[in-house]
Structures are given as structure tokens and as C-alpha cells.
Design a protein around this motif. Structure first.
Motif, PDB file in Angstrom:
ATOM      1  N   ASP A  34       0.815  -1.211   0.000  1.00  0.00           N
ATOM      2  CA  ASP A  34       0.000   0.000   0.000  1.00  0.00           C
ATOM      3  C   ASP A  34       0.855   1.270   0.000  1.00  0.00           C
ATOM      4  OD1 ASP A  34      -2.719   1.290   0.353  1.00  0.00           O
ATOM      5  OD2 ASP A  34      -1.669   2.050   2.121  1.00  0.00           O
ATOM      6  N   ARG A  35       1.727   1.409   1.005  1.00  0.00           N
ATOM      7  CA  ARG A  35       2.516   2.637   1.121  1.00  0.00           C
ATOM      8  C   ARG A  35       3.588   2.730   0.043  1.00  0.00           C
ATOM      9  NH1 ARG A  35      -0.987   2.184   4.794  1.00  0.00           N
ATOM     10  NH2 ARG A  35      -1.148   3.751   6.418  1.00  0.00           N
ATOM     11  N   ARG A  38       2.134   4.192  -3.021  1.00  0.00           N
ATOM     12  CA  ARG A  38       1.908   5.633  -2.837  1.00  0.00           C
ATOM     13  C   ARG A  38       3.214   6.410  -2.915  1.00  0.00           C
ATOM     14  NH1 ARG A  38      -1.741   6.494   2.360  1.00  0.00           N
ATOM     15  NH2 ARG A  38      -2.405   4.344   2.509  1.00  0.00           N
ATOM     16  N   ASP A  46      -3.375  13.514  -1.831  1.00  0.00           N
ATOM     17  CA  ASP A  46      -4.248  12.436  -1.376  1.00  0.00           C
ATOM     18  C   ASP A  46      -3.775  11.930  -0.011  1.00  0.00           C
ATOM     19  OD1 ASP A  46      -6.159  10.453  -1.262  1.00  0.00           O
ATOM     20  OD2 ASP A  46      -5.079   9.080  -2.576  1.00  0.00           O
ATOM     21  N   VAL A  47      -4.310  12.520   1.055  1.00  0.00           N
ATOM     22  CA  VAL A  47      -3.901  12.145   2.409  1.00  0.00           C
ATOM     23  C   VAL A  47      -4.887  11.112   2.939  1.00  0.00           C
ATOM     24  CG1 VAL A  47      -3.459  12.932   4.757  1.00  0.00           C
ATOM     25  CG2 VAL A  47      -2.879  14.404   2.804  1.00  0.00           C
ATOM     26  N   ARG A  48      -4.419   9.886   3.064  1.00  0.00           N
ATOM     27  CA  ARG A  48      -5.263   8.810   3.605  1.00  0.00           C
ATOM     28  C   ARG A  48      -5.005   8.625   5.092  1.00  0.00           C
ATOM     29  NH1 ARG A  48      -4.498   4.420  -1.236  1.00  0.00           N
ATOM     30  NH2 ARG A  48      -4.994   5.860  -2.916  1.00  0.00           N
ATOM     31  N   SER A  49      -3.790   8.908   5.511  1.00  0.00           N
ATOM     32  CA  SER A  49      -3.404   8.816   6.919  1.00  0.00           C
ATOM     33  C   SER A  49      -2.236   9.770   7.115  1.00  0.00           C
ATOM     34  CB  SER A  49      -2.977   7.383   7.260  1.00  0.00           C
ATOM     35  OG  SER A  49      -2.497   7.314   8.575  1.00  0.00           O
ATOM     36  N   GLN A  93       0.869  15.753   5.660  1.00  0.00           N
ATOM     37  CA  GLN A  93       0.876  14.994   4.409  1.00  0.00           C
ATOM     38  C   GLN A  93       0.628  13.520   4.695  1.00  0.00           C
ATOM     39  OE1 GLN A  93       4.062  15.708   1.671  1.00  0.00           O
ATOM     40  NE2 GLN A  93       3.996  17.922   1.977  1.00  0.00           N
ATOM     41  N   ASP A  94       0.361  12.770   3.650  1.00  0.00           N
ATOM     42  CA  ASP A  94       0.149  11.338   3.788  1.00  0.00           C
ATOM     43  C   ASP A  94       1.360  10.699   4.453  1.00  0.00           C
ATOM     44  OD1 ASP A  94      -1.693   9.067   2.817  1.00  0.00           O
ATOM     45  OD2 ASP A  94       0.311   8.396   2.234  1.00  0.00           O
ATOM     46  N   ASP A  95       1.129   9.672   5.270  1.00  0.00           N
ATOM     47  CA  ASP A  95       2.251   9.050   5.976  1.00  0.00           C
ATOM     48  C   ASP A  95       3.297   8.451   5.029  1.00  0.00           C
ATOM     49  OD1 ASP A  95       1.210   6.440   5.279  1.00  0.00           O
ATOM     50  OD2 ASP A  95      -0.026   6.482   7.080  1.00  0.00           O
ATOM     51  N   SER A  96       2.897   8.158   3.795  1.00  0.00           N
ATOM     52  CA  SER A  96       3.872   7.651   2.829  1.00  0.00           C
ATOM     53  C   SER A  96       4.914   8.712   2.458  1.00  0.00           C
ATOM     54  CB  SER A  96       3.171   7.149   1.563  1.00  0.00           C
ATOM     55  OG  SER A  96       2.510   8.206   0.901  1.00  0.00           O
TER      56      SER A  96
END
Length: 128
Positions: A34-35, A38, A46-49, A93-96
């Protein structure tokens, strides 16, 4: 995922190919799949987490482990990388985006290197 993809980019490897190899192997994990994707796609909007959530959660793990006197060296190292990301202004920002910590240190962009494949004929897995 960030560490592996940044190392591949720094080595001049095709990060898409490396991603495909890892996600098809025993060393795969849901987080890498997943990450990692990304990180390659570079989702700036696109911030999912949020990265800040990882700082919070890993700090809870670290603090509890400290209280229990139970060593968690990998969680402690991960916490420091996410804190580094926060210090770069990536908290929302997204954790990725933690991959940007490694990109800053290595001087090589994972997402940009994915567009510049250096693979040549005969470079497929298993070719000699």
C-alpha cells in the motif's frame, strides 16, 4: 517501504520492478504494498493517513514499552524517521511522505526515478 525504495532509487534500480518483485515475494507486507505504491506515485494531495498520526501512535508504543522496560528498537527507529518527516514539514501529508526523509538524505527521488527506468533487455529477474 521507504527505506527499501530509496535504496533502490539510489542504486539506480527500476523502483517499479523492485516493488513488483517484493510484492510478489514472501517478504511482502500489506504496508509495503500500500505505502510503497503511494511512495512511487507521489500523492501530494491524497492524504489517507497523516504522518503526524504515525508520530503519535509510535510515541505511544515507545512510551508504553519504556514504562514496561521492554525494548522496541525497530519501533524507536521508525519513530525517529517519522519525527524527521515532521521536522521537514510533512506532518499533515500522507504518511507515505516519510519517503521524503530518505530522499532528502540520499539526494534521489523515488517517484522521479520510477519515471527514469534504467532497465535494459536482459535485466528481468532470473536473467543472467
Amino acid at each position: 517501504a521507504a527505506e527499501a525504495l530509496a535504496l533502490a532509487a539510489k542504486a539506480g534500480l527500476d523502483v517499479n520492478q523492485m516493488y513488483d518483485i517484493v510484492t510478489g515475494a514472501a517478504g511482502n507486507s500489506w504496508m509495503f504494498g500500500d505505502r510503497g505504491q503511494r511512495m512511487i506515485d507521489n500523492p501530494n494531495d491524497d492524504v489517507r493517513s497523516a504522518l503526524a498520526i504515525f508520530v503519535k501512535d509510535l510515541d505511544i508504543v515507545y512510551s508504553e514499552a519504556k514504562r514496561l522496560q521492554a525494548p522496541v528498537p525497530l519501533a524507536a527507529c521508525a519513530l525517529q524517521q517519522f519525527i524527521s518527516g515532521a521536522s521537514l514539514g510533512l506532518s499533515k501529508q500522507d504518511d507515505s511522505s516519510v519517503v521524503k526523509v530518505y530522499e532528502t538524505l540520499t539526494g534521489v527521488s523515488v517517484s522521479e526515478s520510477s519515471k527514469e527506468s534504467t532497465a535494459k533487455e536482459g535485466d528481468d529477474v532470473g536473467d543472467l
